[in-house]
Write a protein that holds these residues in place. Sequence first.
Motif, PDB file in Angstrom:
ATOM      1  N   PHE A 186      -4.347   2.879  11.559  1.00 20.07           N
ATOM      2  CA  PHE A 186      -5.439   1.986  11.977  1.00 20.07           C
ATOM      3  C   PHE A 186      -5.531   0.732  11.117  1.00 20.07           C
ATOM      4  O   PHE A 186      -6.474  -0.037  11.245  1.00 20.07           O
ATOM      5  CB  PHE A 186      -6.764   2.762  11.994  1.00 20.07           C
ATOM      6  CG  PHE A 186      -7.564   2.700  10.722  1.00 20.07           C
ATOM      7  CD1 PHE A 186      -8.927   2.446  10.750  1.00 20.07           C
ATOM      8  CD2 PHE A 186      -6.958   2.900   9.492  1.00 20.07           C
ATOM      9  CE1 PHE A 186      -9.653   2.385   9.570  1.00 20.07           C
ATOM     10  CE2 PHE A 186      -7.682   2.848   8.329  1.00 20.07           C
ATOM     11  CZ  PHE A 186      -9.042   2.589   8.362  1.00 20.07           C
ATOM     12  N   CYS A 187      -4.545   0.496  10.244  1.00 22.46           N
ATOM     13  CA  CYS A 187      -4.661  -0.633   9.296  1.00 22.46           C
ATOM     14  C   CYS A 187      -4.657  -1.964  10.047  1.00 22.46           C
ATOM     15  O   CYS A 187      -3.654  -2.351  10.638  1.00 22.46           O
ATOM     16  CB  CYS A 187      -3.517  -0.602   8.293  1.00 22.46           C
ATOM     17  SG  CYS A 187      -3.707  -1.849   7.016  1.00 22.46           S
TER      18      CYS A 187
ATOM     19  N   ASN B 142      -8.023   3.614  -1.712  1.00 24.96           N
ATOM     20  CA  ASN B 142      -7.860   4.883  -1.001  1.00 24.96           C
ATOM     21  C   ASN B 142      -7.697   6.043  -1.987  1.00 24.96           C
ATOM     22  O   ASN B 142      -7.475   7.173  -1.577  1.00 24.96           O
ATOM     23  CB  ASN B 142      -6.690   4.817  -0.009  1.00 24.96           C
ATOM     24  CG  ASN B 142      -5.332   4.652  -0.693  1.00 24.96           C
ATOM     25  OD1 ASN B 142      -5.134   5.026  -1.850  1.00 24.96           O
ATOM     26  ND2 ASN B 142      -4.367   4.100   0.037  1.00 24.96           N
TER      27      ASN B 142
ATOM     28  N   CYS C 226       0.865  -1.180   0.000  1.00 32.26           N
ATOM     29  CA  CYS C 226       0.000   0.000   0.000  1.00 32.26           C
ATOM     30  C   CYS C 226       0.900   1.227   0.000  1.00 32.26           C
ATOM     31  O   CYS C 226       1.963   1.213   0.622  1.00 32.26           O
ATOM     32  CB  CYS C 226      -0.922   0.003   1.227  1.00 32.26           C
ATOM     33  SG  CYS C 226      -2.179   1.302   1.102  1.00 32.26           S
TER      34      CYS C 226
ATOM     35  N   ARG D  90      -1.692  -3.033  12.708  1.00 36.48           N
ATOM     36  CA  ARG D  90      -0.936  -1.837  13.102  1.00 36.48           C
ATOM     37  C   ARG D  90      -1.701  -1.011  14.140  1.00 36.48           C
ATOM     38  O   ARG D  90      -1.103  -0.315  14.957  1.00 36.48           O
ATOM     39  CB  ARG D  90      -0.629  -0.981  11.871  1.00 36.48           C
ATOM     40  CG  ARG D  90       0.308   0.178  12.175  1.00 36.48           C
ATOM     41  CD  ARG D  90       0.664   0.976  10.941  1.00 36.48           C
ATOM     42  NE  ARG D  90       1.449   0.240   9.998  1.00 36.48           N
ATOM     43  CZ  ARG D  90       1.040  -0.095   8.754  1.00 36.48           C
ATOM     44  NH1 ARG D  90      -0.136   0.278   8.322  1.00 36.48           N
ATOM     45  NH2 ARG D  90       1.819  -0.784   7.957  1.00 36.48           N
TER      46      ARG D  90
ATOM     47  N   GLY E  71      -6.987  -4.921  -0.440  1.00 40.84           N
ATOM     48  CA  GLY E  71      -5.557  -5.115  -0.251  1.00 40.84           C
ATOM     49  C   GLY E  71      -5.242  -4.835   1.202  1.00 40.84           C
ATOM     50  O   GLY E  71      -6.051  -5.142   2.082  1.00 40.84           O
ATOM     51  N   GLY E  72      -4.168  -4.103   1.364  1.00 39.64           N
ATOM     52  CA  GLY E  72      -3.361  -3.297   0.475  1.00 39.64           C
ATOM     53  C   GLY E  72      -4.170  -2.525  -0.568  1.00 39.64           C
ATOM     54  O   GLY E  72      -5.373  -2.399  -0.462  1.00 39.64           O
TER      55      GLY E  72
ATOM     56  N   ALA F 191       0.088   3.797   1.469  1.00 39.46           N
ATOM     57  CA  ALA F 191      -0.123   4.356   2.809  1.00 39.46           C
ATOM     58  C   ALA F 191       0.384   3.390   3.878  1.00 39.46           C
ATOM     59  O   ALA F 191       0.744   2.239   3.592  1.00 39.46           O
ATOM     60  CB  ALA F 191      -1.603   4.645   3.012  1.00 39.46           C
ATOM     61  N   ARG F 192       0.399   3.908   5.088  1.00 40.24           N
ATOM     62  CA  ARG F 192       0.767   3.072   6.233  1.00 40.24           C
ATOM     63  C   ARG F 192      -0.140   3.525   7.383  1.00 40.24           C
ATOM     64  O   ARG F 192       0.331   4.000   8.401  1.00 40.24           O
ATOM     65  CB  ARG F 192       2.251   3.314   6.565  1.00 40.24           C
ATOM     66  CG  ARG F 192       2.864   2.268   7.447  1.00 40.24           C
ATOM     67  CD  ARG F 192       4.287   2.618   7.867  1.00 40.24           C
ATOM     68  NE  ARG F 192       5.267   2.336   6.843  1.00 40.24           N
ATOM     69  CZ  ARG F 192       5.979   3.268   6.191  1.00 40.24           C
ATOM     70  NH1 ARG F 192       5.813   4.537   6.469  1.00 40.24           N
ATOM     71  NH2 ARG F 192       6.870   2.924   5.297  1.00 40.24           N
ATOM     72  N   CYS F 193      -1.437   3.419   7.146  1.00 40.66           N
ATOM     73  CA  CYS F 193      -2.402   3.992   8.092  1.00 40.66           C
ATOM     74  C   CYS F 193      -2.217   3.412   9.495  1.00 40.66           C
ATOM     75  O   CYS F 193      -2.074   2.190   9.650  1.00 40.66           O
ATOM     76  CB  CYS F 193      -3.829   3.721   7.643  1.00 40.66           C
ATOM     77  SG  CYS F 193      -4.201   4.380   6.011  1.00 40.66           S
TER      78      CYS F 193
ATOM     79  N   CYS G 209      -0.693  -3.255   6.252  1.00 40.70           N
ATOM     80  CA  CYS G 209      -0.121  -3.052   4.912  1.00 40.70           C
ATOM     81  C   CYS G 209       0.783  -1.828   4.890  1.00 40.70           C
ATOM     82  O   CYS G 209       0.738  -0.990   5.781  1.00 40.70           O
ATOM     83  CB  CYS G 209      -1.252  -2.864   3.903  1.00 40.70           C
ATOM     84  SG  CYS G 209      -2.291  -4.328   3.790  1.00 40.70           S
TER      85      CYS G 209
ATOM     86  N   HIS H 258      -6.134   7.839   6.702  1.00 38.07           N
ATOM     87  CA  HIS H 258      -5.748   7.828   5.279  1.00 38.07           C
ATOM     88  C   HIS H 258      -5.217   9.196   4.840  1.00 38.07           C
ATOM     89  O   HIS H 258      -4.354   9.279   3.967  1.00 38.07           O
ATOM     90  CB  HIS H 258      -6.957   7.477   4.402  1.00 38.07           C
ATOM     91  CG  HIS H 258      -7.419   6.058   4.538  1.00 38.07           C
ATOM     92  ND1 HIS H 258      -8.263   5.642   5.533  1.00 38.07           N
ATOM     93  CD2 HIS H 258      -7.149   4.969   3.791  1.00 38.07           C
ATOM     94  CE1 HIS H 258      -8.502   4.348   5.395  1.00 38.07           C
ATOM     95  NE2 HIS H 258      -7.825   3.903   4.351  1.00 38.07           N
TER      96      HIS H 258
END
Length: 342
Positions: free
Chosen positions: A35-36, A108, A29, A206, A77-78, A31-33, A40, A141
Amino acid sequence: MGTREAAESEGAAELAVWEFAGLLLTYWCNARCAFCYVNCGPERGGEMRVETALALWRSLDELAAAHGKTMRIHLSGGEPFHDWVRLVSIVRAARAAGLTPVDKVETNAFWATDDGVTRSRLELLDALGVRRLVVSTDVFHQEFVPPERVRRCVEIGRAVFGSGRVIVRWWDFLQNPVEAGRLDSAERARAFRAALARHKDRLAGRAAEQLAPLLECRPAEAFAGQNCVKEVLQSQHVHVDPYAHVFPGTCAGIILGRAGERTVADIWQELRAHWREHAVVAAVAAGGSYELLQRAKALGYEERPGGYASKCHLCTHVRRFLFERGVWPEFIGPGECYATEL
Ligand code: SF4
Ligand code: SF4
């Protein structure tokens, strides 16, 4: 739920037929949110091969049909738009094979940098029978994807699909974006807490690492007397990762089975008959993450002195310990779900 009700609910539990399946096309991804719940990010890999996706899809369709149901597939995904050619190849091949149409594609919108590209991609997905587009946006995001890309994707998506077929999670954040990247750490923590209060998120992956410490934590005993029958056995919802690991819909990293030599339908049959022999499912169905904790303590796990913010925080912390020690590798994995941050 009290201990007695939890035990009764577990005793009568049966595995529901899976009717909703998300194919996680990659762990990558942009992103690296924080809250993921899958964990991802840009440093993750894994790409689901077209043939793997088709085999999974066919088997999921067959499982649902064998029980008089219709499978609803979503692609996620991701970021499924990471490899646009692969995404289109999968959707096109599934359509050519007569499999159920894609119910949703989730994104996203990081790729929506240009009106022309956005329109042509969404028109193609529409032409290939994708029913709905889900666009994710919130304070988490928005640290990684500028709101104008999300707006472009949503506006063009509504023009192409019609507004009823575009879902935005969440509208309130699109109307009032928060540029968390510009906040100092105290403001960021406040914004994250406020977001969690508005939309409940599961504190797994995460989120267990990054969001749980922002919330009130309690000793593990606070989560005794619960169970996860609803989430792991009765939700009707699974995710399948790029390596064909099947997870309960909300619990990435708990492997119900791995497709390949076995089909998803085989995995379902076997789990239905033998879920009490699955070390993690049996524990969480009997007594939630508190029961998993008891089993992990016998293997050397020590409780987190600061406590836990939720049952899923406790579960994730325990599972990470077990993963790192190689305990129950057939049930806990893969590495992407348990990787700590670089
Ligand atoms: S929550 Fe979605 S957008 Fe964010 S890192 Fe995870 S997969 Fe990527
Ligand atoms: S406690 Fe674990 S098994 Fe239960 S819902 Fe949360 S992540 Fe899933």
